[in-house]
Design an enzyme around this catalytic site. Structure first.
Site: not given
Lengths: 306, 274
Positions: A281, A250, A275, A253, A41
């Site tokens: 997808c 979605c 998606c 899909c 970080g």
């Protein structure tokens, strides 16, 4: 990964070193990456190079990828989750040309995934590396404009200001309205900007099996999250962190619990949600899943009823 | 001058406020190249006591205040502070993290210009709550309630809690700044011309409020001012500075009613009479 230090000139592009950058530069960047991994970080300054693309197009991510890529790697590049947008196609072509590596769009086949603002829906595996393109690495930038002061705040772990921003969100909107670049605390120490990924993706960073590297070219910073590292989104006890929820699956899909893009279809209010992760997808559609717009009979019927 | 200091120490012993000073300043000197900011200033401040530093512009008041509040490191000299655990610590020998923690918990600093002491782009509630969040408070409801409570104590209506300070008047901003500093219940507050730039009726209300808060909370205050009336109203003791040096020190009433140094006499006689 582990590119050989000297590379035979290839026939196609003799004037470029393997993966465009010279070996000294790659070593410098690898040192920054190693330091970043050692201090999860923490933003490591590095001597960012000019790249053959403008700042803001992923110069940081490209330099990180160029430094870690080897001839055996398989590269995937996504831009907002999609493999087929300009930025993704260009960067994939760039490495195909300068490093002659194999490229793919399949998340599970890739050893290195360079990403702009999304994390793939398919969970990443051990050995995979996710490289983020970061525009503004400093999470405190818009709260405290002085870089000298923000560095001091990181050094002394003074992160009260970050909560001032979240407080302000709740005071104005009734909930934490930050939806992307949502600040996280890494391994209980450094507060980090996860790059402008939607906060939907924040939980995927937590204890991910993959190595996550972040490169900011214009700002000249590299930071990292080693595998299996705690990444916790900041919040309040009475306003806990939440990810976005979508009311429908979605349209192509039928996937649920994924991040969806809203696509406007006409000028009469028609729209669809698909998606954002194109590979996810496509894989689902190849597996026989169908959404409402691809003729899922059950869902289409339900839609008519409602 | 000598006898005045003796009188002061006698008063402290008889009233038994505290045996050890809260803040001890020894020989603070700050030079800017060849120029003197302040030179060889020493004083002690006890818990619950208000000390005024007066003098004309450029006399080194603000330099001194910044030196003792660890905002500006002095060229030489020592500042020791009695921490909450009773231990006395040299603030310039502490680790920076510890010093900054002290500054935002046990100390407060009220700037002359509220813009310097406030975050102008976040709401009044967030301004007051910032210190609480900085020391680890992570409950929105509690932070907001303390903010509202403190706004009411400084006479700002609770329904202004979500307004930005830029929508506040000068007097309200100054009161907001005071609330922001007092929310962690500090024991020592530094003030740099807290009433500067406010018109007299607003000044009067602010002074009233400050006097109330100081006596309710038992605050120790170091207040820098060029306004002798402010010093008279707020402070127990005062020191008079000229050209970076202390030229007179003593009880406020004594200094103002019976000034000894020629410069103090000039200063006192320069007060405009209405």
């Amino acid at each position: 990964m582990n590119a050989p230090l000297t590379q035979e000139p290839t026939e196609t592009l003799a004037r470029y070193n393997f993966a465009y950058l010279d070996e000294q530069t790659k070593r410098m960047i690898r040192r920054a990456i190693l330091k970043g991994i050692a201090i999860p970080g923490y933003q490591v300054p590095f001597a960012s190079r000019e790249m053959p693309m403008p700042y803001g197009w992923g110069t940081g991510g490209v330099q990180v990828t160029a430094s870690i890529i080897g001839p055996d790697d398989v590269l995937k590049v996504i831009d907002q989750g999609a493999d087929d947008t300009t930025n993704a196609v260009s960067i994939r072509a760039f490495f195909a040309k300068t490093a002659s590596v194999e490229t793919t769009t399949v998340t599970t086949d890739a050893s290195i995934i360079q990403t702009r603002h999304r994390i793939p829906e398919t969970p990443l595996q051990e050995g995979q590396i996710l490289v983020y393109q970061v525009p503004i690495p400093e999470p405190l930038r818009f709260l405290e404009p002085r870089e000298t002061e923000t560095r001091k705040m990181h050094a002394l772990e003074e992160y009260g200001l970050m909560h001032v921003k979240l407080y302000e969100d709740i005071a104005r909107n009734g909930h934490i309205a930050t939806t992307y670049a949502y600040p996280v605390k890494v391994e209980g120490r450094y507060v980090m900007d996860p790059s402008p990924t939607p906060k939907f993706d924040n939980p995927k960073m937590h204890r991910s099996a993959a190595l996550q590297l972040f490169g900011a070219g214009r700002e000249k910073r590299i930071y990292a999250i080693p595998p299996h590292t705690d990444v916790v989104s900041l919040d309040f006890e009475d306003h806990p962190f939440e990810i976005q929820h979508f009311e429908q699956p979605c349209a192509l899909c039928g996937a649920e619990q994924v991040y969806l893009d809203e696509v406007v279809l006409d000028d009469r209010g028609g729209r669809m949600f698909v998606c954002s992760d194109t590979d996810h997808c496509e894989t689902r559609r190849a597996g026989g899943h169908r959404g409402t717009m691809l003729g899922d009979p059950f869902l289409a019927e339900e839609k008519e009823v409602s | 001058m000598q006898s005045a200091q003796e009188q002061d120490s006698a008063r402290m012993q008889t009233s038994g406020v505290a045996e050890h000073p809260l803040l001890a300043v020894e020989g603070i000197t700050r030079v800017y190249g060849e120029r003197i900011g302040c030179a060889d200033v020493s004083f002690e401040l006890f818990a619950g006591e208000v000390l005024a530093i007066v003098g004309e512009s450029g006399s080194g008041k603000t330099t001194l205040l910044n030196c003792i509040s660890s905002r500006l490191s002095p060229t030489c000299g020592r500042v020791s502070y009695r921490m909450r655990d009773g231990q006395t610590a040299d603030i310039y020998k502490m680790a920076e993290a510890e010093r900054r923690h002290l500054m935002r918990t046990d100390w407060g600093f009220v700037h002359q210009n509220p813009i310097d002491g406030l975050r102008m782009t976040v709401s009044a509630g967030a301004n007051v709550g910032e210190r609480l969040m900085a020391i680890g408070d992570r409950h929105y409801g509690n932070i907001r309630n303390s903010a509202i409570e403190w706004l009411e104590r400084v006479e700002i209506a609770a329904d202004r809690v979500d307004d930005q300070p830029r929508a506040f008047s000068g007097g309200m901003r100054q009161r907001l700044q005071i609330a922001r500093n007092l929310v962690t219940e500090p024991r020592l507050v530094f003030m740099d011309e807290p009433t500067g730039g406010l018109d007299v009726s607003v000044q009067a209300r602010l002074l009233d409020l400050l006097r109330g808060l100081v006596s309710d909370l038992g605050l120790a205050v170091v207040v820098v001012t060029h306004d002798l009336a402010v010093a008279r109203l707020l402070s127990d003791r005062m020191i008079v500075m000229k050209d970076g040096r202390v030229i007179e020190a003593g009880l406020t009433d004594r200094v103002l009613d019976d000034p000894r140094a020629p410069y103090t006499q000039l200063l006192v006689s320069s007060i405009l009479q209405v």
